[in-house]
Design a protein around this motif. Sequence first.
Motif, PDB file in Angstrom:
ATOM      1  N   GLN A   1      -7.599  -1.097   6.965  1.00  0.00           N
ATOM      2  CA  GLN A   1      -7.578  -1.650   5.927  1.00  0.00           C
ATOM      3  C   GLN A   1      -5.999  -1.923   5.632  1.00  0.00           C
ATOM      4  O   GLN A   1      -5.625  -3.019   5.012  1.00  0.00           O
ATOM      5  N   THR A   2      -5.202  -1.058   5.837  1.00  0.00           N
ATOM      6  CA  THR A   2      -3.555  -0.994   5.764  1.00  0.00           C
ATOM      7  C   THR A   2      -3.242  -2.337   6.785  1.00  0.00           C
ATOM      8  O   THR A   2      -2.378  -3.024   6.360  1.00  0.00           O
TER       9      THR A   2
ATOM     10  N   ALA B   1      -5.463   3.540  -2.681  1.00  0.00           N
ATOM     11  CA  ALA B   1      -4.265   3.416  -1.707  1.00  0.00           C
ATOM     12  C   ALA B   1      -4.164   4.306  -0.960  1.00  0.00           C
ATOM     13  O   ALA B   1      -3.851   4.163   0.328  1.00  0.00           O
TER      14      ALA B   1
ATOM     15  N   ASP C   1      -6.557  -6.722   0.797  1.00  0.00           N
ATOM     16  CA  ASP C   1      -5.854  -7.924   1.244  1.00  0.00           C
ATOM     17  C   ASP C   1      -5.621  -9.183   0.459  1.00  0.00           C
ATOM     18  O   ASP C   1      -4.862  -9.897   0.445  1.00  0.00           O
TER      19      ASP C   1
ATOM     20  N   GLY D   1       0.780  -1.387  -0.055  1.00  0.00           N
ATOM     21  CA  GLY D   1      -0.035   0.036   0.038  1.00  0.00           C
ATOM     22  C   GLY D   1       0.925   1.254  -0.039  1.00  0.00           C
ATOM     23  O   GLY D   1       2.170   1.158  -0.091  1.00  0.00           O
ATOM     24  N   GLU D   2       0.222   2.558  -0.131  1.00  0.00           N
ATOM     25  CA  GLU D   2       0.845   3.809   0.070  1.00  0.00           C
ATOM     26  C   GLU D   2       0.556   4.412   1.405  1.00  0.00           C
ATOM     27  O   GLU D   2      -0.648   4.348   1.768  1.00  0.00           O
ATOM     28  N   ARG D   3       1.643   4.875   1.890  1.00  0.00           N
ATOM     29  CA  ARG D   3       1.330   5.326   3.214  1.00  0.00           C
ATOM     30  C   ARG D   3       0.992   6.760   3.093  1.00  0.00           C
ATOM     31  O   ARG D   3       1.163   7.546   1.919  1.00  0.00           O
TER      32      ARG D   3
ATOM     33  N   ALA E   1      -6.782   4.578   2.092  1.00  0.00           N
ATOM     34  CA  ALA E   1      -7.027   3.335   2.777  1.00  0.00           C
ATOM     35  C   ALA E   1      -7.080   3.606   4.346  1.00  0.00           C
ATOM     36  O   ALA E   1      -6.298   4.548   4.826  1.00  0.00           O
TER      37      ALA E   1
ATOM     38  N   LEU F   1      -3.923  -5.637   5.134  1.00  0.00           N
ATOM     39  CA  LEU F   1      -2.870  -5.882   3.839  1.00  0.00           C
ATOM     40  C   LEU F   1      -1.737  -6.623   4.587  1.00  0.00           C
ATOM     41  O   LEU F   1      -1.424  -7.546   3.843  1.00  0.00           O
ATOM     42  N   LYS F   2      -1.247  -5.936   5.483  1.00  0.00           N
ATOM     43  CA  LYS F   2      -0.074  -6.296   6.075  1.00  0.00           C
ATOM     44  C   LYS F   2      -0.164  -7.919   6.837  1.00  0.00           C
ATOM     45  O   LYS F   2       0.769  -8.640   6.598  1.00  0.00           O
TER      46      LYS F   2
END
Length: 503
Positions: A403-404, A396, A357, A121-123, A399, A407-408
């Motif tokens: 959600q992030t 992204a 995810d 993802g994107e921070r 998110a 994903l992890k």
Amino acid sequence: MHRLYTLEQSEQLTRSRITGVADAFGVDTRTVDRWLANARANNGTYQPRDRPRFTLTQLMLDAVARWRGNATAAWRELRAEGHPVPSLPTFHRAANRALTPGMRAGLRGGEKVRRHFDVAGERDRHYRNYAWETDHVEASVKVRVEGHIRKPWITFFIDAATSAICGLAITPQRPSREAVLVAIRDAILIDEHHGPFGGIPMYVRVDGGKEFLCATVKEALGALGSEIIALPPFTPEGKGNVEAVNGAIKKTLFAGMPGYTHAPTLRGGKPVDPDQPLLHFEAFVTLVLEWVHHWNHENTLRSLDGRTPHQAWNADPALIGTVTAEDLHTYTLERHGKPLTINNGGVRWRKRNYIADWMHGRVGEKVSLRYLPHHDHRIELYDPETGRRLGAAVMAKQATPEQTLNLKRARRREADRLRTQLKRAEKNRNTRYAAATRPAPPVPLDVLPEEEALEHLRALDGFDPAAEALPDFIQLPAPDADWTMPRNPNPSTQPPTHPQDQP
């Protein structure tokens, strides 16, 4: 279909509505009637009917893993051992459904190769000095250091909001905590020799390097109120800004220097110019500082909307916490056109990345996209061949933290799944036999039982056990003694009752 089902339940469904839906999808009204019947049978939700498919058993999955993802070799082994297996193309299709591209790559090359199929993802960039990212990079250049030939190291501190290089330290050898402290000082100070980038960061993201997690560095940053975030090992996506700088300096600076270690070679690995003069360490440092100035003040970045890090820094209104040198010690209804491809950044659509995810291990697969117009923060993705819904994806950059986190967690589960499969394959590599109490040939413990094998082949041919059942094959048990017997419909044949039993 759910809308039509709701109208039908409220007795408002008309043929004109069904005709409108049929025209919108380019199908006949009888097709819509079949869709509606399907939704009616599934509580208002249309459920596509999947045809019976052959699925791999655990024994077959173990064979594929044992052959490093080679389904053909696993099929040949199972067939040679007498296991009931389908045709080779059917076996291949079942293996592709059971194992994602990332899992198959991991079986061939291990966890390092599987990670290339993960989705990152994107921070959120937040504001300047909200978070810094730091890392070491080894220069791909040989330089002269007091008569010795070495490859220097550079320690970068990058502002995550503006991608500006706030500070750095260059060492002729692998950096230690001293180089980290020098880079911290160079990054924090703002004066005629340091700046305009700098200040006190709120967070500092580091990898698992011991130089960044030692007591001295923790004390230095802790005194400034900065929190160290130790990222898990082998997760470069956690500090994408500093990784981008590391990649850029290798391609745009080191590749043009004499002594470049990745330069093309002749046969046998011989260098093209073995007598090429090398740079001295002082000249190398000068060129690196010039490149850093170019990166900060002249290089435009697409992630910054075409601005330079310096322009992004000056346009940020966030206050900068400073310290003097003396005190410093320390995610659809409209259909998109052609199918899209899942890449390492998710699904790219309208110059934005969408992540979920469930995408882990599916990099390279095609998906169909549907969306609600003017609501592009969330999309729905489908299998382009079967039309089956794969799941939702969110933009992204929008998110949520949950959600992030999901994903992890999904990425970790994919890695754990590969590790378990590899361990199981190694464990099953040696044939084990069942214990015996009478003279008999040894029986391998992993032999597929006959009943299970027949069940798989019947499922592949569409065999239905209920259709073959005989109604009188199983005798019903006798009723219990306390059950009430049914009355005889012919009164003349009823047994005489006791006078006490009459009312």
